[in-house]
Design a protein around this motif. Structure first.
Motif, PDB file in Angstrom:
ATOM      1  N   ASP A  63      61.475  29.433  20.107  1.00  0.00           N
ATOM      2  CA  ASP A  63      62.294  29.772  20.875  1.00  0.00           C
ATOM      3  C   ASP A  63      62.416  31.694  20.169  1.00  0.00           C
ATOM      4  O   ASP A  63      62.216  32.383  21.163  1.00  0.00           O
ATOM      5  CB  ASP A  63      63.232  29.234  21.701  1.00  0.00           C
ATOM      6  N   SER A  64      62.996  31.285  19.465  1.00  0.00           N
ATOM      7  CA  SER A  64      63.230  32.849  18.511  1.00  0.00           C
ATOM      8  C   SER A  64      62.220  33.885  18.447  1.00  0.00           C
ATOM      9  O   SER A  64      62.592  34.742  18.291  1.00  0.00           O
ATOM     10  CB  SER A  64      63.808  32.380  16.206  1.00  0.00           C
ATOM     11  N   VAL A  65      61.072  33.094  18.057  1.00  0.00           N
ATOM     12  CA  VAL A  65      59.947  34.125  17.996  1.00  0.00           C
ATOM     13  C   VAL A  65      59.625  34.923  19.309  1.00  0.00           C
ATOM     14  O   VAL A  65      59.015  35.600  19.502  1.00  0.00           O
ATOM     15  CB  VAL A  65      58.058  33.174  17.079  1.00  0.00           C
ATOM     16  N   VAL A  66      59.718  33.902  20.510  1.00  0.00           N
ATOM     17  CA  VAL A  66      59.814  34.659  21.559  1.00  0.00           C
ATOM     18  C   VAL A  66      60.479  35.758  22.177  1.00  0.00           C
ATOM     19  O   VAL A  66      60.076  36.227  22.825  1.00  0.00           O
ATOM     20  CB  VAL A  66      59.582  33.334  22.523  1.00  0.00           C
ATOM     21  N   TYR A  67      61.682  35.741  21.720  1.00  0.00           N
ATOM     22  CA  TYR A  67      63.223  36.743  22.122  1.00  0.00           C
ATOM     23  C   TYR A  67      62.081  37.779  21.104  1.00  0.00           C
ATOM     24  O   TYR A  67      62.998  38.727  22.029  1.00  0.00           O
ATOM     25  CB  TYR A  67      64.060  35.855  21.290  1.00  0.00           C
TER      26      TYR A  67
END
Length: 506
Positions: A63-67
């Motif tokens: 999720d951090s990467v997607v943000y």
């Protein structure tokens, strides 16, 4: 001991006494009412700084990467928290890194824990009891390391604990008999911030905010209209942003397949258990979305819908296009086999209600997430060539701290302690028991409203939950640990109640 060693010892002793004198002098200049929260803030912040330095710039998930991909490429979407994505964007653009964001999270959580300890004094909890509970939240590997994740669930949890902290202050005054029918302006402001944070940092967070507001509405006479208005205002703003402002700003809405993925998993679970109830037309419809073996395999576990939603065999475009007929099939399935659909829903909510985890071979264990960031970023291809790609890796400020923190985190994942260290349900029940005992001891049923945030979390997960992830029930864990400081109050009241009949008899 040689004269040189003696001289060194004397100088060291003098330095310690000088430092202690300076600390006492500084403490004398701090107003008494601020000494406890300031001490708690500093102690918690020191602990969080250790975690932050160990995992600098922060722990991450996919999720951090997607943000990071969304905000650096202009592909903003509202399937994640737009507010948190904005904070990621500000951190990257303003400082060139994510460390400022995770550091801010540690400061915010330290402040909320300090505010909670100050509020617990209205319930008779002394600082010597509440401070260790707060520091335990900051030091324990599951909760301490959680705050340095680049994750929307961190500020959501901070906001939920803030709502609890403000509730403690107001309900404590109600129990003391000093409630004047309205909250203080600072309490109202902090409650508004907490409710908005709960609403905006998680897309399905607003039921928690509504439930907590309703509990306060019932428990605080004189402020009921104010609480109702606050709940209506924060919920209306959340819906206005999601339905009107985000689309107008060009922020992409999630696909219908995203909204209906839980329904699709309900179908998969029912198909795996009772394939004979599906007609040939039903099976042809399902096969247009994914091969029937994929439906059967995904339905073999009721603990997570992610096995279906993220399966490479699922055609999400077709799932979106066929939303209406699939929804009709879900309703027919619910009428034919309500027990299967409800069982799937309850099973996915296992993390919120069950103390012990489910079977590992069915993905029933608590999803706790790792301490490492894989070089391939969990297979996510979007960041390839992105100038911010080099930032998405561990760069600890101290290798020693990093190894020690990782050891502590991994050790805490021992299966025998999972029920205690990683399961929010355990701490929900502990919270309810302690609050019920306190309410009875104080003869004040309004104190039962202190369990509203934890209960709201459980009910929200029951309504819609994709997987048994630790992050969905982290806030009740913080609240439960803080409520342990009520035990000395209960013991003292029990002892006093026992001594009164003895004195009367003599």
């Amino acid at each position: 001991m040689s004269s040189t060693q003696l001289s060194s010892a004397v100088r060291a002793g003098a330095a310690v006494r000088t430092t202690a004198a300076k600390v006492r002098d500084l403490r004398a200049h701090v107003p008494p009412r601020l000494r406890l929260p300031l001490a708690v803030f500093l102690l918690c912040q020191i602990s969080y700084l250790v975690w932050w330095a160990a995992y600098h710039p922060g722990l991450m998930t996919i999720d951090s990467v997607v943000y990071s991909w969304q905000v650096t490429t202009g592909n903003w979407r509202s399937d994640h928290s737009v507010l948190y994505s904005s904070l990621v964007w500000l951190s990257l653009k303003g400082t060139g890194d994510l460390a400022a964001l995770t550091l801010l999270q540690t400061v915010a959580m330290s402040a909320v824990l300090a505010h909670t300890c100050a509020g617990l004094r209205t319930l008779g909890v002394r600082g010597r009891w509440s401070a260790p509970a707060a520091v335990a939240c900051a030091a324990a590997p599951p909760l301490g390391s959680f705050v340095v994740f680049v994750w929307k669930d961190v500020p959501f949890t901070i906001s939920a604990v803030l709502v609890f902290a403000v509730s403690v202050r107001m309900l404590g005054r109600r129990a003391q008999g000093t409630w004047v029918g309205r909250p203080q302006s600072s309490e109202l402001l902090l409650l508004c911030v907490g409710l908005l944070g709960v609403d905006l940092f998680r897309n399905n967070g607003f039921p928690v905010a509504v439930f907590a507001s309703l509990a306060l509405l019932l428990a605080l006479p004189g402020a009921r209209l104010l609480m109702a208005g606050l709940a209506a205002a924060t919920t209306s703003l959340t819906l206005l942003l999601a339905l009107v402002i985000y689309p107008a700003a060009g922020i992409e809405q999630p696909s219908k397949a995203f909204y209906y993925n839980l329904h699709h998993h309900d179908l998969a679970v029912t198909y795996a258990r009772k394939p004979g109830q599906f007609t040939p037309d039903d099976l042809r419809l399902m096969a247009r979305v994914a091969p029937l073996p994929t439906w059967r395999e995904a339905g073999s576990t009721c603990y997570t819908s992610d096995v279906f939603y993220y399966s490479p065999s699922v055609n999400r475009t077709a799932a979106t296009r066929l939303t209406e007929p699939l929804a009709q099939l879900w309703w027919r399935t619910l009428r034919k086999s309500p027990q299967q659909v409800l069982d799937a829903r309850l099973c996915r909510a296992h993390i919120a209600w069950a103390v012990f985890p489910g079977p590992a071979d069915k993905d029933g264990r608590t999803w706790t997430y790792n301490s490492t960031i894989p070089a391939d970023l969990w297979g996510y291809k979007g960041m390839a060539g992105n100038p911010y790609r080099p930032l998405l890796k561990a760069r600890p400020l101290s290798d020693t701290l990093h190894h020690a923190a990782t050891f502590a985190r991994e050790a805490s994942r021992v299966p025998q302690l999972e029920w205690l260290l990683w399961r929010g349900a355990t701490w929900c029940y502990a919270t309810y028991a302690l609050i019920a005992l306190l309410s009875r001891a104080r003869r004040c049923r309004a104190l039962l409203a202190l369990g509203s945030v934890s209960l709201g979390m459980q009910l929200t997960v029951l309504a819609a939950n994709p997987a048994p992830a630790f992050r969905y029930m982290t806030a009740p864990m913080f609240i439960g640990v803080l409520c342990l400081s009520l035990i000395p109050v209960l013991l003292a009241r029990s002892s006093a109640a026992t001594q009164e009949p003895e004195k009367a008899a003599t």
